[in-house]
Motif scaffolding. Structure first.
Motif, PDB file in Angstrom:
ATOM      1  N   ALA A 153       0.838  -1.199   0.000  1.00 35.23           N
ATOM      2  CA  ALA A 153       0.000   0.000   0.000  1.00 35.23           C
ATOM      3  C   ALA A 153       0.872   1.248   0.000  1.00 35.23           C
ATOM      4  N   ARG A 154       1.906   1.205   0.826  1.00 37.62           N
ATOM      5  CA  ARG A 154       2.794   2.356   0.926  1.00 37.62           C
ATOM      6  C   ARG A 154       3.454   2.668  -0.409  1.00 37.62           C
ATOM      7  N   TRP A 155       4.047   1.627  -0.998  1.00 40.54           N
ATOM      8  CA  TRP A 155       4.745   1.837  -2.264  1.00 40.54           C
ATOM      9  C   TRP A 155       3.771   2.207  -3.365  1.00 40.54           C
ATOM     10  N   GLY A 156       2.565   1.586  -3.322  1.00 39.42           N
ATOM     11  CA  GLY A 156       1.567   1.884  -4.349  1.00 39.42           C
ATOM     12  C   GLY A 156       1.178   3.350  -4.315  1.00 39.42           C
ATOM     13  N   VAL A 157       0.894   3.854  -3.113  1.00 43.25           N
ATOM     14  CA  VAL A 157       0.511   5.259  -2.987  1.00 43.25           C
ATOM     15  C   VAL A 157       1.636   6.158  -3.479  1.00 43.25           C
ATOM     16  N   LEU A 158       2.858   5.802  -3.086  1.00 39.78           N
ATOM     17  CA  LEU A 158       4.014   6.599  -3.497  1.00 39.78           C
ATOM     18  C   LEU A 158       4.132   6.625  -5.016  1.00 39.78           C
ATOM     19  N   LEU A 159       3.940   5.466  -5.629  1.00 39.47           N
ATOM     20  CA  LEU A 159       4.042   5.373  -7.084  1.00 39.47           C
ATOM     21  C   LEU A 159       2.961   6.219  -7.750  1.00 39.47           C
ATOM     22  N   LEU A 160       1.727   6.113  -7.207  1.00 37.78           N
ATOM     23  CA  LEU A 160       0.615   6.891  -7.760  1.00 37.78           C
ATOM     24  C   LEU A 160       0.918   8.381  -7.689  1.00 37.78           C
ATOM     25  N   ILE A 161       1.384   8.822  -6.520  1.00 40.47           N
ATOM     26  CA  ILE A 161       1.665  10.244  -6.352  1.00 40.47           C
ATOM     27  C   ILE A 161       2.733  10.689  -7.341  1.00 40.47           C
ATOM     28  N   SER A 162       3.818   9.888  -7.438  1.00 37.60           N
ATOM     29  CA  SER A 162       4.892  10.320  -8.328  1.00 37.60           C
ATOM     30  C   SER A 162       4.440  10.261  -9.781  1.00 37.60           C
ATOM     31  N   PHE A 163       3.556   9.319 -10.102  1.00 36.73           N
ATOM     32  CA  PHE A 163       3.016   9.239 -11.457  1.00 36.73           C
ATOM     33  C   PHE A 163       2.194  10.485 -11.772  1.00 36.73           C
ATOM     34  N   ALA A 164       1.300  10.814 -10.825  1.00 36.18           N
ATOM     35  CA  ALA A 164       0.445  11.979 -11.028  1.00 36.18           C
ATOM     36  C   ALA A 164       1.294  13.239 -11.134  1.00 36.18           C
ATOM     37  N   VAL A 200      13.142  15.694 -10.057  1.00 34.13           N
ATOM     38  CA  VAL A 200      14.308  14.997 -10.605  1.00 34.13           C
ATOM     39  C   VAL A 200      15.406  14.896  -9.550  1.00 34.13           C
ATOM     40  N   ASN A 201      15.618  16.000  -8.835  1.00 33.53           N
ATOM     41  CA  ASN A 201      16.633  15.962  -7.773  1.00 33.53           C
ATOM     42  C   ASN A 201      16.289  14.927  -6.725  1.00 33.53           C
ATOM     43  N   LEU A 202      15.002  14.853  -6.413  1.00 29.39           N
ATOM     44  CA  LEU A 202      14.570  13.853  -5.437  1.00 29.39           C
ATOM     45  C   LEU A 202      14.886  12.451  -5.946  1.00 29.39           C
ATOM     46  N   ASP A 224      11.379  14.411 -19.265  1.00 31.57           N
ATOM     47  CA  ASP A 224      11.938  13.142 -19.747  1.00 31.57           C
ATOM     48  C   ASP A 224      12.803  12.498 -18.667  1.00 31.57           C
ATOM     49  N   TYR A 225      13.613  13.345 -18.004  1.00 25.03           N
ATOM     50  CA  TYR A 225      14.482  12.816 -16.953  1.00 25.03           C
ATOM     51  C   TYR A 225      13.650  12.323 -15.779  1.00 25.03           C
ATOM     52  N   TYR A 226      12.557  13.038 -15.525  1.00 26.79           N
ATOM     53  CA  TYR A 226      11.698  12.622 -14.428  1.00 26.79           C
ATOM     54  C   TYR A 226      11.185  11.210 -14.661  1.00 26.79           C
ATOM     55  N   TRP A 227      10.676  10.964 -15.876  1.00 24.36           N
ATOM     56  CA  TRP A 227      10.140   9.627 -16.172  1.00 24.36           C
ATOM     57  C   TRP A 227      11.247   8.579 -16.105  1.00 24.36           C
ATOM     58  N   LEU A 228      12.389   8.916 -16.681  1.00 27.88           N
ATOM     59  CA  LEU A 228      13.516   7.985 -16.647  1.00 27.88           C
ATOM     60  C   LEU A 228      13.857   7.605 -15.199  1.00 27.88           C
ATOM     61  N   LEU A 229      13.916   8.629 -14.339  1.00 29.31           N
ATOM     62  CA  LEU A 229      14.278   8.375 -12.951  1.00 29.31           C
ATOM     63  C   LEU A 229      13.194   7.590 -12.235  1.00 29.31           C
TER      64      LEU A 229
END
Lengths: 496, 305
Positions: free
Chosen positions: A57-68, A83-85, A221-226
């Motif tokens: 759940a934790r990782w899923g939420v994190l992934l969703l947030i970063s995706f959004a 990107v820095n993060l 682009d770098y954001y998605w790559l990272l």
């Protein structure tokens, strides 16, 4: 009757115990959860929350947030923070393997990041005139940093603990010094000097990444790559951690001697940790160089090293979620502090929370707040009566909070001098506070609070960078004293 | 020949400063087995105190007291100030961690180092200050023989650092606190059982170690190097290198390592390359560490489980 009462009870409790345990379960193992040290009340809350949320759940939420975030945010500045993060998370992951899992104190870790960045810069800029394909460059960097990691790991076979820290520290310094000095090398066979790294001037004009003819010109682009890289790394590292390699790493961390006698290949596993960590850092460095399009050696020195260490330790060394959390705190918080509006509110929130934590009861908390307010008015009246010159309000007010405070706060004309005095007095008072009796503590607390607000408004708000560093330094010391295992780490007992 | 001699003299002067820093690392390591990473910043604070004492006494151009007295006061105040700072650092950053994991004091020390550097930045700004020694100590002072000149400041620094080292050796070997310190370094638990006040001895150790760093800081200023908030990093590392090369925890080792490092650095600067002298120094350390992991005069540590 009463004689039989006691054994029956014991029998009963033993029976329920056995029913709870189930057949064939070891009592020691079954009670494992209860034996983990937990702090009571509010101090144990982070750990409790951490343990009650399932990992997916934790990782899923994190992934969703970063995706959004990647999909909907258009602001270049925010994307750059993202990107820095991402880079910071990669670095924390790498260090987490070396230090968190294998327990190897690598103080030269940031040099691998620098080598990755400089490697990419040299192979794709006008500095020595190479513009190689991104695929090839990145591959060379990963293999190269991994090899270097192997070489640096060799001393770890002979050196333990602090000594390893020393050698790696010097490895990091050698990297910095070499880059600084390599702008002016005279080879014995050549007449003119050669400029390889441009020294302190850094290398500008680095090519962006380019895959399948698509140039990474946009920061998104770098954001998605990272994001993809970090997601892959998270899966990979957490899976490796559950294999025998991960278990062996943690065994080495706990007790290398015992691990060795149990048949763990200590040297090979240490090397493996170094190599993996170095390759991750090298890759992150290459991405950084391509994203930034310029590299400067000062960015790969001790300050960044401390930041990465702070991130890993803050979150809890040996925990991936902790590494992410630490990276967020260490790379996003400074950006928040940069905006004075936020930093002021954040500061007040921290102050109030600290007062609440130290005061322990609502009554004491109220007394402290009222005390601070009273001190403020008293100082304003007294110094106002002495008619000492003040700074005009509009010169130091930077946001809504300080505007509200301006009716209460007394700001002298020479802000630097008074701020410095307040700083010194504050440090002395805090030092005295920790050693004194409860009665004096309760008197001192409002004074410290007032001085804190004064110092913040007069001096620190305008000097964000120093403030940030001061806070990080204080946080490291306080964290080590109060919770050495970090926020999400598990407390463990070190056998000496 | 005279060039070599000159480099040797310069190296010994520099080495004396490094040795003083190295002694601080070694004393603390011997007693507590922690690497005091904030040591380089204590040295920086010492240099600042010396500078402000000088300014307070009327500045370099028209001092209110004789120059010799001024320099004496600079050293005394700087050593006292940094010594107290050392006690405070120990009390707040290291004492709570005495029974903690190995890594905790190290990180705490990094934190103290950041704190000191940025506190200095906040209080004294980023300006680089200079002691401006040449305006009150004539460069013709000093003497020369066989083409080797040693000016007054260098001679003074060299003599003072050697005197401080002798003083330290006397302190460690001849006083009760020094004896207690060696006992704790040898076996802390046994020392406690013998009735030694460990807290007191550790306080003394930090006082002496930091005071030596403060003296080194003032010497650095007198040798006409800039005083700024980030000045502690590289000399701190060098002093540390010296302590490790000599064998950390060993007092003669730190002295030997410091002098050796100073000479090697100045020879590397004179004969090989000015740019790469630091690289050479650090590479030397790595080689020594690999060949003799316990340093030149260090005792072989036995790994206990």
């Amino acid at each position: 009757m009463s004689e039989n009462q006691v054994p029956e009870e014991i029998q009963e409790s033993a029976a329920t115990e056995a029913a709870k345990l189930g057949i064939g379960t070891d009592e020691w193992v079954a009670q494992h959860e209860e034996r983990i040290a937990r702090k009571k009340g509010i101090k144990g809350l982070p750990q409790l929350i951490n343990e009650s949320i399932p990992a997916w759940a934790r990782w899923g939420v994190l992934l969703l947030i970063s995706f959004a975030f990647g999909a909907f945010v258009d602001n270049q500045y925010l994307l750059r923070i993202g990107v820095n993060l991402g880079l910071f998370v990669m670095l924390s992951y790498g260090l987490n393997i070396v230090m968190g899992y294998a327990g190897l104190l690598d103080l030269g870790y940031v040099a691998f990041y620098g080598i990755g960045a400089y490697g990419y810069a040299l192979m794709s800029s006008e500095q020595i005139g190479h513009h190689w394909s991104t695929w090839l460059t990145v591959l060379i960097i990963i293999i190269g940093t991994a090899l270097l990691g192997y070489i640096v790991s060799l001393p770890s076979r002979r050196l333990f603990g602090d000594y390893l820290a020393i050698v790696t520290l010097f490895f990091g310094q050698v990297f910095v010094q070499l880059v600084l000095a390599s702008d002016n090398i005279t080879f014995p066979w050549a007449e003119d000097y050669v400029d390889i790294t441009a020294g302190a001037n850094g290398i500008p004009g680095i090519d962006p990444f380019s895959f399948f003819g698509h140039k990474f010109l946009n920061i998104r682009d770098y954001y998605w790559l990272l994001l993809v890289l970090v997601a892959l790394l998270t899966i990979a590292i957490s899976r490796v951690n559950r294999t025998r390699i991960g278990r062996a790493w943690r065994t080495i961390r706990e007790d290398a001697l015992a691990a060795e006698s149990m048949g763990v290949m200590v040297n090979r596993l240490k090397t493996m940790a170094f190599v993996t960590g170095a390759a991750i850092a090298g890759l992150a460095g290459a991405i950084f160089a391509a994203m930034q399009t310029a590299v400067f050696v000062s960015g790969f020195d001790m300050p960044l090293m401390t930041m990465i260490y702070a991130a890993v330790i803050l979150g809890g060394s040996g925990s991936l979620a902790g590494a992410v959390m630490g990276a967020i705190v260490m790379s996003v918080l400074p950006e928040v502090l940069r905006v004075t509006n936020y930093s002021e509110i954040l500061f007040l929130a921290v102050l109030v929370l600290t007062l609440a934590a130290v005061g322990k009861s609502v009554k004491r908390f109220t007394i402290n707040i009222v005390g601070i307010a009273l001190i403020g008015f008293l100082v304003k009246i007294l110094l106002g009566a002495a008619s000492i010159k003040t700074t005009p309000t509009k010169e130091w007010v930077v946001g809504p909070v300080s505007r509200a405070l301006s009716h209460w706060m007394y700001v002298p004309l020479d802000r630097v001098l008074w701020g410095n005095c307040a700083f010194v007095i504050l440090i002395v008072l805090i030092a005295y506070f920790t050693t004194t009796t409860p009665r004096i503590k309760s008197i001192l607390l409002p004074v410290i609070g007032y001085l804190g607000i004064f110092l913040w408004e007069v001096r620190l708000v305008t000097d964000v960078n120093t403030t940030r560093q001061l806070l990080i330094g204080a946080m490291l010391v306080v964290l080590m004293i109060t919770r050495p295992q970090g926020f999400l780490g598990k407390a463990r007992v070190e056998v000496l | 020949m005279s060039y070599l001699g000159q480099q040797l003299v310069n190296g010994l002067t520099l080495g004396g400063v490094y040795a003083l820093i190295a002694l601080g690392y070694t004393l603390v390591y011997g007693v507590l087995q922690i690497l005091n990473f904030a040591h380089g910043d204590v040295y920086m604070v010492g240099a600042f105190i010396g500078f402000f004492v000088m300014v307070g006494l009327g500045g370099p151009l028209k001092p209110s007291v004789p120059v010799a007295v001024m320099i004496l006061i600079m050293f005394l105040v700087a050593m006292l100030g940094t010594g107290l700072l050392g006690i405070v650092i120990e009390r707040f950053a290291y004492r709570p961690l005495r029974n903690s994991t190995r890594i905790a004091p190290l990180i705490s020390a990094l934190g103290v180092s950041i704190l000191l550097q940025n506190a200095a930045l906040l209080l004294f700004s980023a300006n680089i200050r200079s002691y401006d020694t040449s305006s009150y100590i004539s460069s013709t002072l000093g003497f020369s023989f066989a083409d080797i000149t040693i000016d007054g400041v260098r001679l003074f620094v060299l003599v003072l650092s050697i005197a401080l080292m002798f003083g330290l050796a006397r302190w460690v070997n001849g006083t009760q606190v020094g004896r207690a310190m060696r006992a704790i370094a040898y076996d802390r638990d046994a020392a406690v059982m013998m009735g030694i006040d460990v807290d007191k001895v550790i306080r003394w150790t930090f006082f002496v170690s930091a005071a030596l760093a403060g003296a080194a800081g003032v010497m650095n200023g007198l040798l006409l190097r800039g005083v700024s908030n980030g000045m502690g990093l590289v000399p701190g590392l060098k002093g540390f290198t010296a302590a490790v090369v000599g064998g950390i925890g060993s007092i003669p080792g730190a002295m030997l390592g410091g002098l050796l490092l100073g000479v090697v650095e100045s020879l590397a600067q004179g004969y090989l390359s000015t740019n790469f002298s630091d690289t050479i120094t650090f590479a030397l350390l790595i080689v020594v560490m690999l060949l003799k992991p316990n340093g030149l005069l260090g005792k072989r540590a036995i790994v206990k489980a």
